[in-house]
Design a protein around this motif. Sequence first.
Motif, mmCIF file in Angstrom:
data_model
loop_
_atom_site.group_PDB
_atom_site.id
_atom_site.type_symbol
_atom_site.label_atom_id
_atom_site.label_comp_id
_atom_site.label_asym_id
_atom_site.label_seq_id
_atom_site.Cartn_x
_atom_site.Cartn_y
_atom_site.Cartn_z
ATOM 1 N N ILE A 159 -1.183 4.893 -1.418
ATOM 2 C CA ILE A 159 -1.701 4.153 -0.270
ATOM 3 C C ILE A 159 -0.919 4.563 0.971
ATOM 4 C CG2 ILE A 159 -2.221 1.901 0.695
ATOM 5 C CD1 ILE A 159 -3.700 2.563 -1.927
ATOM 6 N N GLY A 160 -1.639 5.064 1.985
ATOM 7 C CA GLY A 160 -1.006 5.500 3.220
ATOM 8 C C GLY A 160 -1.329 4.574 4.385
ATOM 9 N N ASN A 161 -0.548 4.697 5.449
ATOM 10 C CA ASN A 161 -0.680 3.854 6.646
ATOM 11 C C ASN A 161 -1.560 4.566 7.681
ATOM 12 O OD1 ASN A 161 -0.178 2.595 9.202
ATOM 13 N ND2 ASN A 161 1.790 1.828 8.460
ATOM 14 N N HIS A 162 -2.608 3.864 8.152
ATOM 15 C CA HIS A 162 -3.521 4.431 9.153
ATOM 16 C C HIS A 162 -3.691 3.474 10.344
ATOM 17 C CE1 HIS A 162 -6.254 7.438 10.500
ATOM 18 N NE2 HIS A 162 -7.394 6.800 10.223
ATOM 19 N N THR A 163 -2.683 2.641 10.589
ATOM 20 C CA THR A 163 -2.618 1.652 11.675
ATOM 21 C C THR A 163 -3.564 0.469 11.444
ATOM 22 O OG1 THR A 163 -4.308 2.552 13.199
ATOM 23 C CG2 THR A 163 -2.079 3.509 13.314
ATOM 24 N N ILE A 164 -3.435 -0.506 12.315
ATOM 25 C CA ILE A 164 -4.268 -1.709 12.187
ATOM 26 C C ILE A 164 -5.702 -1.457 12.618
ATOM 27 C CG2 ILE A 164 -4.662 -4.061 13.002
ATOM 28 C CD1 ILE A 164 -1.703 -4.349 13.471
ATOM 29 N N SER A 165 -5.862 -1.045 13.863
ATOM 30 C CA SER A 165 -7.189 -1.059 14.487
ATOM 31 C C SER A 165 -7.811 0.311 14.720
ATOM 32 C CB SER A 165 -7.104 -1.771 15.832
ATOM 33 O OG SER A 165 -6.231 -1.066 16.709
ATOM 34 N N HIS A 166 -7.106 1.383 14.329
ATOM 35 C CA HIS A 166 -7.583 2.743 14.554
ATOM 36 C C HIS A 166 -7.691 3.060 16.054
ATOM 37 C CE1 HIS A 166 -9.821 6.515 13.924
ATOM 38 N NE2 HIS A 166 -9.452 6.420 12.650
ATOM 39 N N ALA A 167 -6.817 2.469 16.842
ATOM 40 C CA ALA A 167 -6.794 2.754 18.280
ATOM 41 C C ALA A 167 -6.036 4.053 18.546
ATOM 42 C CB ALA A 167 -6.112 1.604 19.022
ATOM 43 N N SER A 168 -6.305 4.661 19.683
ATOM 44 C CA SER A 168 -5.570 5.859 20.084
ATOM 45 C C SER A 168 -4.156 5.456 20.473
ATOM 46 C CB SER A 168 -6.267 6.539 21.271
ATOM 47 O OG SER A 168 -5.454 7.581 21.785
ATOM 48 N N LEU A 169 -3.163 5.955 19.753
ATOM 49 C CA LEU A 169 -1.775 5.564 20.012
ATOM 50 C C LEU A 169 -1.312 6.001 21.397
ATOM 51 C CD1 LEU A 169 -0.164 6.362 16.530
ATOM 52 C CD2 LEU A 169 -0.922 4.148 17.422
ATOM 53 N N SER A 183 3.237 -3.420 11.032
ATOM 54 C CA SER A 183 2.526 -4.538 10.413
ATOM 55 C C SER A 183 1.660 -4.081 9.242
ATOM 56 C CB SER A 183 1.668 -5.269 11.447
ATOM 57 O OG SER A 183 0.663 -4.413 11.965
ATOM 58 N N VAL A 184 1.124 -2.873 9.337
ATOM 59 C CA VAL A 184 0.310 -2.354 8.229
ATOM 60 C C VAL A 184 1.195 -2.036 7.024
ATOM 61 C CG1 VAL A 184 -1.194 -0.486 7.465
ATOM 62 C CG2 VAL A 184 -1.505 -1.484 9.726
ATOM 63 N N SER A 185 2.357 -1.447 7.266
ATOM 64 C CA SER A 185 3.288 -1.182 6.158
ATOM 65 C C SER A 185 3.703 -2.486 5.483
ATOM 66 C CB SER A 185 4.520 -0.429 6.670
ATOM 67 O OG SER A 185 4.209 0.905 7.003
ATOM 68 N N ASP A 186 3.952 -3.507 6.307
ATOM 69 C CA ASP A 186 4.318 -4.813 5.748
ATOM 70 C C ASP A 186 3.192 -5.376 4.889
ATOM 71 O OD1 ASP A 186 6.740 -4.687 7.073
ATOM 72 O OD2 ASP A 186 6.125 -5.999 8.728
#
Length: 298
Positions: A159-169, A183-186
């Motif tokens: 399972i990998g981290n792809h951010t919360i909202s898929h917004a442009s960082l 927060s996604v890792s948590d």
Amino acid sequence: MKKQWTMLVPLSMLVGGCGLSEAGIAPEYEDITEEVVVEEEVEEVVDEEVKEESPKEDTTTDESSQETEPTDQEKTIEVQKPLYRINEANWTVAPIEEGTPEQVYLLTIDDAPDKHGLQMAQTLHELDVPAIFFVNGRFLRSEEQAQTLKQIHELGFEIGNHTISHASLQDLSEAEQREEIISVSDRIEEITGERPRFFRAPFGQNTDVSKAIVAEEGMTYMNWTYGYDWEAEYQNASALTDIMVNTPLLTNGANLLTHDRAWTAKALQGIVEGLATKGFAPVDPDLIDSSPTEEAER
């Protein structure tokens, strides 16, 4: 050498020992006793004692030899030693040492677990093909979504981290980027019991801030070598299977990008089988070095 002694035994015991009940003994014999001479082979007793001790010596020898053998856990650790690392030049999976198979590919699935993630995981599980599911926090809010991710993880998938909202960082502040990632890792750890080892930025737009956060979290970030399932002309299983297998971008260690989509779910088996006919085997993410890259650490 033999040893003898004399003992008095009630006749009723002798008869009873032959299988007769006390009720079957004549009254006149009930109080009669008889001398019985018992002989014992002393040598046999000594031999039996020696025989009883022999297994102890053999057991000690076996235990000693077993101590030198590696445990199952040690064998597992040895098998799971990293064999590949992410090559940032083209995001391929590159062998760390000579002799490691090169004709491989890494399968990744982004924007999970949406509507088809679990189905895709079950298909890949049946095909014995490992993959990384890069998840969005927006798909982990409800208990049902959390259970879906848990099932995917329990099937053995990374399972990998792809951010919360898929917004442009690139459009977010440092604090916002930190929230999108941490927060996604948590949440992933809360659901699966493990923090993610890999990170993929939405649109592949990594920033200096995101790289630093990823390094702090002990993750490796990656983009991809190629992917097509978001393009209109490849939003059907047949066309997607063909381009994923026959694209000129296919190379050793290719990092394949797919998404949690209906047409991709239908194309998965054909993609895997098509790559196999070309001699490409899937890489287990467990064999990929997940330590932060030098660039991320700077």
